[in-house]
Design an enzyme around this catalytic site. Structure first.
Site, mmCIF file in Angstrom:
data_model
loop_
_atom_site.group_PDB
_atom_site.id
_atom_site.type_symbol
_atom_site.label_atom_id
_atom_site.label_comp_id
_atom_site.label_asym_id
_atom_site.label_seq_id
_atom_site.Cartn_x
_atom_site.Cartn_y
_atom_site.Cartn_z
ATOM 1 C CG PHE A 261 25.373 42.309 -12.866
ATOM 2 C CD1 PHE A 261 26.762 42.346 -12.843
ATOM 3 C CD2 PHE A 261 24.703 43.190 -13.701
ATOM 4 C CE1 PHE A 261 27.464 43.265 -13.634
ATOM 5 C CE2 PHE A 261 25.390 44.107 -14.491
ATOM 6 C CZ PHE A 261 26.776 44.152 -14.458
ATOM 7 C CG ASP A 283 27.103 36.304 -11.743
ATOM 8 O OD1 ASP A 283 26.303 37.051 -11.136
ATOM 9 O OD2 ASP A 283 28.280 36.121 -11.358
ATOM 10 C CB SER A 284 31.774 37.584 -13.898
ATOM 11 O OG SER A 284 31.522 38.033 -12.595
ATOM 12 C CB ALA A 313 27.185 41.997 -17.201
ATOM 13 C CG ASP A 333 20.902 43.340 -8.165
ATOM 14 O OD1 ASP A 333 21.261 44.437 -7.696
ATOM 15 O OD2 ASP A 333 20.670 42.341 -7.451
ATOM 16 C CB CYS A 373 23.740 47.639 -3.982
ATOM 17 S SG CYS A 373 25.131 46.816 -4.757
HETATM 18 N N1 SAH Z 1 20.643 39.859 -8.380
HETATM 19 C C1 SAH Z 1 21.342 38.914 -7.517
HETATM 20 C C2 SAH Z 1 22.489 39.550 -6.783
HETATM 21 C C3 SAH Z 1 23.557 40.147 -7.693
HETATM 22 S S1 SAH Z 1 25.069 40.395 -6.876
HETATM 23 C C4 SAH Z 1 20.333 38.274 -6.561
HETATM 24 O O1 SAH Z 1 19.165 38.719 -6.499
HETATM 25 O O2 SAH Z 1 20.697 37.332 -5.897
HETATM 26 C C5 SAH Z 1 26.117 40.872 -8.163
HETATM 27 C C6 SAH Z 1 26.609 39.733 -9.041
HETATM 28 O O3 SAH Z 1 27.368 40.311 -10.093
HETATM 29 C C7 SAH Z 1 27.522 38.697 -8.402
HETATM 30 O O4 SAH Z 1 26.981 37.429 -8.567
HETATM 31 C C8 SAH Z 1 28.846 38.812 -9.167
HETATM 32 O O5 SAH Z 1 29.443 37.537 -9.409
HETATM 33 C C9 SAH Z 1 28.403 39.406 -10.455
HETATM 34 N N2 SAH Z 1 29.385 40.206 -11.205
HETATM 35 C C10 SAH Z 1 30.312 41.067 -10.738
HETATM 36 N N3 SAH Z 1 30.949 41.681 -11.760
HETATM 37 C C11 SAH Z 1 30.411 41.193 -12.906
HETATM 38 C C12 SAH Z 1 30.640 41.432 -14.289
HETATM 39 N N4 SAH Z 1 31.545 42.341 -14.702
HETATM 40 N N5 SAH Z 1 29.888 40.754 -15.185
HETATM 41 C C13 SAH Z 1 28.972 39.858 -14.784
HETATM 42 N N6 SAH Z 1 28.723 39.591 -13.485
HETATM 43 C C14 SAH Z 1 29.432 40.241 -12.562
#
Ligand code: SAH
Length: 429
Positions: A261, A283-284, A313, A333, A373
């Protein structure tokens, strides 16, 4: 002129608490003028008396007078005591949100200016400009300003209004912010899905100083990031993880890192800055990963240290296991799985799944920085979920530390809903 006494909170014993007010604090001369009054049902005043700022629809007996959505009402207990000044919203389950618990503090524009000024001053005291030029200036309820979020990215402010009360005061908020900060521009990103729960349409656009010039570059702990305040997630960047990124950076030396993520790569870049051998970022969102690549080159980092993977993920963690990949440091995260406690059971399954998946990829002695979060998942519950994941993964781990949001995302004792970001730092035995 309407007048009613102020109700003082009860002690557990049932005796009214005397607070340090002139005249003993029980009855004050009322100055509610012609403000409409929102009268609560008998016994439903206790949470407001404990300074919780939300009044749910089920607690309301009647509205005396007329109030438009977002208009100011005087909150009154069933037995006629003043409880607070609040923003009214007939379209929301949260029927009123308290601006002020003091009868003498009518929330006019001067009051608004003082509250916003206080919030900004606290950031000036707690965050050095040497550390970053990007921070949250106003954090809604936790700064006594329900529905108002203001993030600062260098010379640009991004405003998010999520309640009718804040929405109605847009013009005054913009004036105050421009005046207090001297910013170049203010851009609105009121496109969070919670607006629908308030009966408000999405709204985005320039409010002051014209449209932002493409991406805005910010500094954080000596690193540089480009932020897309117009199209990026939330207001463009996850400022709340600032200090946790620095903490993880300090642990990254010589490690093979997995950052799940990753969004725009902030943890990944921090890890390479901390001397990581390599970082696999998942990331997705293709757009987030594109931006992440640009951020790595903005920091003149060797592209060979980074591997970028656009994937779900949950699935990717299984695939990596099938490929027998292992890591020395993993960051998890994910986005919010549980906006409220009602969603906690489903969220718990999601957290357990990814934490178990990550633990199975962790070498002995490896570190896991795992976050939630979700307001609906307490620290205690998150600890239990992660412990359950370790048990199911057949793994013993040491809890080295807890993570929280950076100090520009404060949380009030009396408003636990505001305490959303929590994390654990674990070392596999
Ligand atoms: N750690 C990052 C913030 C993460 S926000 C920082 O410090 O900037 C959460 C992220 O998860 C987003 O970018 C979103 O696109 C991604 N996301 C949401 N669902 C997901 C999934 N199933 N698999 C992978 N990424 C995902």
């Amino acid at each position: 002129m309407m007048s009613f006494p102020r109700r003082e909170p009860r002690h557990r014993s049932g005796a009214r608490r005397r607070v340090g007010r002139p005249g003993g604090g029980l009855i004050l001369p009322a100055q509610t003028g012609s403000a409409p009054r929102l009268v609560l049902k008998p016994g439903r005043e206790h949470s407001v008396e404990r300074r919780h700022p939300w009044v749910f629809s089920g607690a309301v007996a009647a509205l005396a007078g007329e109030a438009a959505p977002g208009g100011t009402v005087a909150l009154q207990s069933a037995d006629g005591y003043f409880l607070g000044w609040a923003a009214y919203n007939p379209h929301s389950q949260i029927r009123a949100r308290v601006w002020s618990f003091e009868q003498s503090e009518f929330p006019d524009d001067l009051w608004l200016r003082e509250r916003i000024a206080r919030a900004i001053e606290r950031r000036r005291q707690s965050i050095s400009i040497d550390v970053t030029d990007a921070m949250r200036l106003v954090h809604a309820e936790s700064d006594g300003l329900p529905g108002l979020i203001v993030d600062c990215y260098a010379d640009t402010l991004v405003l998010q209004l999520s309640t009718a009360g804040a929405d109605k005061r847009r013009a005054a908020i913009v004036n105050v912010l421009a005046d207090l900060t001297g910013c170049a521009r203010i851009f609105e990103r009121s496109d969070a899905d919670t607006r629908a729960l308030e009966g408000l349409p999405e709204r985005t656009g320039a409010l002051f100083g014209g449209a932002p010039p493409g991406e805005i570059e910010i500094r954080e702990h000596g690193l540089r990031f480009a932020v897309d305040v117009v199209g990026g997630q939330k207001t463009g960047f996850y400022l709340d993880q600032r200090n946790n990124r620095a903490r993880v950076q300090a642990l990254a030396s010589d490690r093979e890192v997995l950052n799940c993520f990753s969004f725009t790569g902030a943890f990944s870049i921090a890890c390479v800055a901390g001397g990581a051998q390599s970082v696999l970022s998942i990331d997705s969102s293709a757009a987030a990963l594109e931006q992440a690549r640009r951020n790595a080159s903005l920091n003149r980092m060797d592209p060979a240290r980074f591997e970028w993977m656009q994937a779900d993920a949950f699935q990717a963690l299984r695939t990596l296991r099938d490929q027998a990949r292992e890591f020395d440091l993993i960051v998890l995260d994910p986005p919010k799985f549980a906006p409220t406690a009602k969603h906690a059971p489903a969220a718990a399954r999601g957290y357990k799944d990814i934490n178990m998946g990550a633990m199975r990829l962790l070498r002995r002695g490896g570190l896991l920085a795992t976050f939630s979060c979700s307001s609906g998942v307490s620290e205690d519950l998150f600890h239990k979920i992660v412990a359950g994941a370790a048990a199911d993964a057949g793994m013993s781990a040491t809890l080295l530390d807890w993570f929280h949001a950076a100090p520009d995302h404060p949380s009030l004792l009396e408003f636990p809903e505001g305490d959303y970001l929590k994390g654990l730092l674990l070392r596999r035995q």
